[in-house]
Every structure is written in structure tokens, then in C-alpha cells.
Design an enzyme around this catalytic site. Structure first.
Site, PDB file in Angstrom:
ATOM      1  NE  ARG A  97      -2.542  -0.093   3.245  1.00  0.00           N
ATOM      2  CZ  ARG A  97      -3.122   0.068   4.589  1.00  0.00           C
ATOM      3  NH1 ARG A  97      -4.073   0.922   4.685  1.00  0.00           N
ATOM      4  NH2 ARG A  97      -2.377  -0.219   5.578  1.00  0.00           N
ATOM      5  CG  ASP A 153       3.567  -5.291  11.438  1.00  0.00           C
ATOM      6  OD1 ASP A 153       4.283  -5.726  12.138  1.00  0.00           O
ATOM      7  OD2 ASP A 153       2.658  -6.440  10.755  1.00  0.00           O
ATOM      8  CB  SER A 163       5.323  -6.799   7.567  1.00  0.00           C
ATOM      9  OG  SER A 163       5.161  -5.457   8.040  1.00  0.00           O
TER      10      SER A 163
END
Length: 496
Positions: A108, A230, A177
Site C-alpha cells: 500500500r 508494523d 513486515s
């Protein structure tokens, strides 16, 4: 952001499981196959038991491991990774910041316009991009070029509302991540790929350096201000809205925790002490293990057959990836040893991970008189056309036992963090507020799990201390958290 007080009145103890099992027992024959089913159920319930005394032992062990992990690398099952984040967002940040969140087969890109304490997040936009499968196993340059090109296209759509002052470089927070050995706030080398990625030449590479080179190749002028995990991003997102946030816990497919530690309490930190006097620690708590954890034969076989035997033991008994699989394994034993589904074992029941935790949550949440949802799930997933009410009640009991154990152990972990910070008791003079920012689908969508976790935390803290502890849902904390960390570590703080 939803807030849930720890004082939520949910009864959640080993006794509830005992009552549920008792009801099932009374309504079933105590001989033959049902006797064997109930024997398996009773043994499983006993092996999963989490009385308050055991939870305190787990919390104490967690605190001990935290101390050991802070003392030296490799000194504990908890990695206690130094994040190099020493400035969490205060709410005063202003300006335009970007985030890139890479954690799986999609990534994203996001931009946020911050307006200080009064306006907070004025505007945000994001775009999700799928990574073509061939890039997940190709070359490092190809993958990072693809990401940089998508980021450049996104930047090109910046409208007038997102105004960047002249002479100012765009700044980005990069949530990555995957396991990384971080060497500074904005650099870290990849330890290994997970989640279907396998690009050998990237292992050991500085991922920030790789992205920087790719951005140069596509002509994108952007500074990577922070490389974050994250969970650290969730902590930043939580702190932005509430300055009492001291820790973040993700309970989703996997699980992890991060918290704010005093810099002087980290013996393995050898650099100059940060001005803030604080440092965010990424615990990697999924790897916690202790002789006090209530492990069953099903947990041992799941671990043995996993891709990482002996690792991530806590994660394998509390996270969304595994709860449904534990249920499958117990049902398989009942089917094989006690003809639970009749004379033939359903072939689908032999497929690992065919029962997912969302299925388990839906069944556990079934309040219909005939437990219709349980029956339809068993029919759809395992292709068992009919099940009796007493069979469905056994399934509900198993869901309750598995979820209760996971939720109560999650609470014990949080209690261990609060103990390490000295926030597990009330101070004489005034109440010191402590907020835990939570994220992840398991916490958000499995109501019985989250309510049980909160009531167990209250049980551990006691009425007086639990009044100063709050659990909040920090939705999408990791995405916006990376942009906020770029803001709190911006080169232009004085100009904001």
C-alpha cells in the site's frame, strides 16, 4: 478509534469452560463412542487450563525474558529488537508525508496531510497494488523497481490540497513486515523472506538502500525517514491520538508486541542516549516460550509439522493463523478414536488449515437454539451433511476452550509488559494512565476472544489497578503509523 474499557464485565475463566463441558456431558451418553468423545474433550480442557496462578507464572516468565533480551542479543527467546524510534508522534506534526506498507502479496502507498493538534489528519489517500507472482521470486532490482514505479505514479496524482512547501523533499515512512536486522532508524538488512517471497540476492541487503536506488532509477526524489515494523507503526498511530499509549499489540494472523522503554534500561544499547530518554522496543513476542505455557499433544504435533519447529510457540497457540487448525486437530482425533462423525473420517478433515479461525469465530458466536451456523459450517467445510445438536455443542465447547486459552495468555503477555514498566499497580499519589493500542483481525472480529482477553487482564490487575489501564483499537495503525513516524523524524521539524 473504538475504545474498550478493561473493566468490561465478561466472565471468562477456566470455570466457564468446565460448565460448558458439564452441560454437554449431561446430555450425552456416558458410554461407548460418546464416552470416548467426552474423555478427549475433558483431557483437552484440562491441558488447556489457564487458572490465574498459571497466568501470573507466564507473565513473570515474560518479564524475565524481556530483561534478558534487553541485556544482550541472543540472550532470550524474545529478540527485543531496538527500533531506533526515539521520537513518537506528539500530535503537533504538520505537513505532507508518505507511507509505503509492504508486508505480503499486496503493498500500500499512502499520503497524509497533517495539521497539528487542532486538525490532526486533514486528508489522506491510499492505493493498494498487487505484486505479480513472478516478482516475488525474481531479482531484487525488479521487485524494488516495480514498487518505486508504483510509488512514483501515486506521487504524480498529488492534488493541490497536498501542498509541499518549495525546497522541501518528500519524506516517507517504510513499513517492511519481514525479519530485518535494523542498524539505524532508516536502514536495515533483510534476515529472511517469508509469506511466499524468495529473492536470495536480497537477503543481507539494506532494504532502504535497495528502495533508494530504485527510486533514483525512476527519477523519484523522496527521502526514507523511517524503516518500521508494523507493530511499531501501530504504536506510533496509537500514540498520535493518545499520549498515554505505552504499548501496541497485534493479534491477527500472527502476533507481536512493541512498547516504549526507558533508554537507560537497555544494557545492549551502546550508542548515545536519545534526547527523549526513550526507545521503542519491538519484542517479537510470538517467539516466547516457557514451561508454564499450557501446551497439548495437538500443539506439539502442530509445531513439529510446521515450517519452523521449536519457533514462534506463543504465536502458535494464540494467533489467528493457528486457532482453527488446533480445532481441526482435536476434531480429527475425535473422528479417528471415537467415531465422532460416524464410521468414516471425513476426508476434508485431514487437510491441514482447512478450518480457518474466521470459521471458528462464526461457530463460537452462534446463539441460535439449534446451533444452525455450526451445522452449516461443518457441512460446508468438512462436507458432513448432518450433525446432531449434541455434536454441535461439542464443537462450541472446543471453540471456547481454544479461544479462552489464547485470550487469557494474550492478557498474561500484556500484564508482563505492564509489570516490566511498573504500571501494573496504582501509585499512591495519582493514577498513572496506561493505554494499550491493539490491532489485527483476531482482536477486531473475534468478539469472544477480545472480550475474554480484556476481562482476564482486569482479573490479573485487580479492580483498583485496572481502572488506570485502557485497551483501544488502533485501526490501520501500521499504515498511517509509518507516515507519522516520518513526520516525527522529519528533517524539517523546526519548519512545521
Amino acid at each position: 478509534m473504538g475504545k474498550v474499557a478493561v473493566g468490561a464485565t465478561v466472565v471468562c475463566t477456566a470455570a466457564v469452560c468446565a460448565v460448558a463441558v458439564l452441560v454437554v456431558r449431561r446430555r450425552m451418553q456416558s458410554s461407548g463412542k460418546w464416552g470416548r468423545v467426552l474423555a478427549i474433550l475433558k483431557a483437552f480442557e484440562e491441558d488447556c487450563a489457564t487458572p490465574i496462578s498459571k497466568l501470573r507464572q507466564v507473565a513473570d516468565a515474560m518479564t524475565v525474558e524481556m530483561h534478558a533480551g534487553l541485556a544482550s542479543d541472543g540472550g532470550s527467546k524474545l529478540k527485543m529488537l531496538i527500533s531506533y524510534v526515539d521520537n513518537l508522534p506528539s500530535g503537533d506534526e504538520k505537513g505532507l508525508f508518505y507511507a509505503l506498507d509492504l508486508g505480503g502479496t499486496n503493498f500500500r502507498v499512502m499520503r497524509v496531510l497533517l495539521g497539528g493538534k487542532q486538525e490532526r489528519v486533514v486528508k489522506q489517500e491510499f492505493e493498494e497494488v498487487s505484486i505479480p507472482p513472478h516478482l516475488m521470486t525474481g531479482g531484487s532490482d525488479e521487485l524494488f523497481n516495480f514498487i518505486a514505479e508504483a510509488l512514483a505514479k501515486f506521487v504524480a496524482t498529488e492534488c493541490e490540497d497536498f501542498h509541499l512547501p518549495e525546497g522541501r523533499q518528500r519524506e516517507l515512512g517504510f513499513t517492511f513486515s519481514f525479519p530485518v536486522k535494523q542498524t539505524s532508524l532508516s536502514s536495515g538488512s533483510l534476515i529472511k523472506w517469508t509469506k511466499g517471497f524468495s529473492i536470495e540476492e536480497a537477503v543481507g541487503q539494506d532494504v532502504v538502500g535497495a528502495l533508494n536506488k530504485a527510486m533514483e532509477r525512476v527519477g523519484l526524489d523522496m527521502r526514507i525517514a523511517a524503516l518500521v515494523n508494523d507493530t511499531v507503526g501501530t504504536l506510533a498511530g496509537g500514540r498520535y491520538y493518545n499520549q498515554d499509549v505505552v504499548a501496541a499489540v497485534i493479534l491477527g494472523t500472527g502476533t507481536n508486541a512493541a512498547y516504549v522503554e526507558r533508554a537507560t534500561a537497555i544494557p545492549k544499547w551502546h550508542g548515545p542516549l536519545p534526547n527523549s530518554g526513550e526507545m521503542v522496543i519491538n519484542m517479537e513476542w510470538g517467539n516466547f516460550r516457557s514451561s508454564h505455557l499450557p501446551l497439548t499433544e495437538f500443539d506439539h504435533s502442530l509445531d513439529f509439522e510446521s515450517l519452523n519447529p521449536g519457533e514462534q510457540i506463543l504465536e502458535k497457540i494464540i494467533s489467528g493463523m493457528y486457532l482453527g487448525e488446533i480445532l481441526r486437530r482435536v476434531l480429527l482425533k475425535m473422528a479417528e478414536d471415537a467415531a465422532f462423525f460416524g464410521d468414516t473420517v471425513p476426508s476434508k478433515l485431514r487437510i491441514p488449515f482447512i478450518i480457518r479461525t474466521p470459521h471458528m469465530s462464526a461457530m463460537h458466536n452462534d446463539t441460535s437454539p439449534d446451533l444452525k451456523i455450526v451445522g452449516s459450517k461443518i457441512k460446508d467445510i468438512l462436507e458432513v451433511p448432518t450433525t446432531s445438536l449434541k455434536m454441535r455443542k461439542v464443537v462450541i465447547s472446543l471453540c471456547n476452550i481454544i479461544a479462552t486459552r489464547g485470550a487469557r495468555l494474550s492478557a498474561a503477555g500484556i500484564y508482563g509488559i505492564l509489570r516490566k514498566l511498573g504500571r501494573d499497580t496504582t501509585k499512591d499519589e495519582e493514577m498513572q494512565k496506561s493505554v494499550i493500542a491493539m490491532d489485527g483481525g483476531l482482536f477486531e472480529h473475534y468478539t469472544q476472544f477480545s472480550e475474554c482477553m480484556e476481562s482476564s487482564l482486569k482479573e490479573l490487575l485487580g479492580d483498583e489497578a485496572s481502572g488506570s489501564i485502557e485497551v483501544t483499537h488502533s485501526n490501520d495503525g501500521s499504515g498511517i503509523g509509518a507516515a507519522l513516524l516520518a513526520a516525527s523524524h522529519s528533517l524539517y521539524l523546526e519548519d512545521s
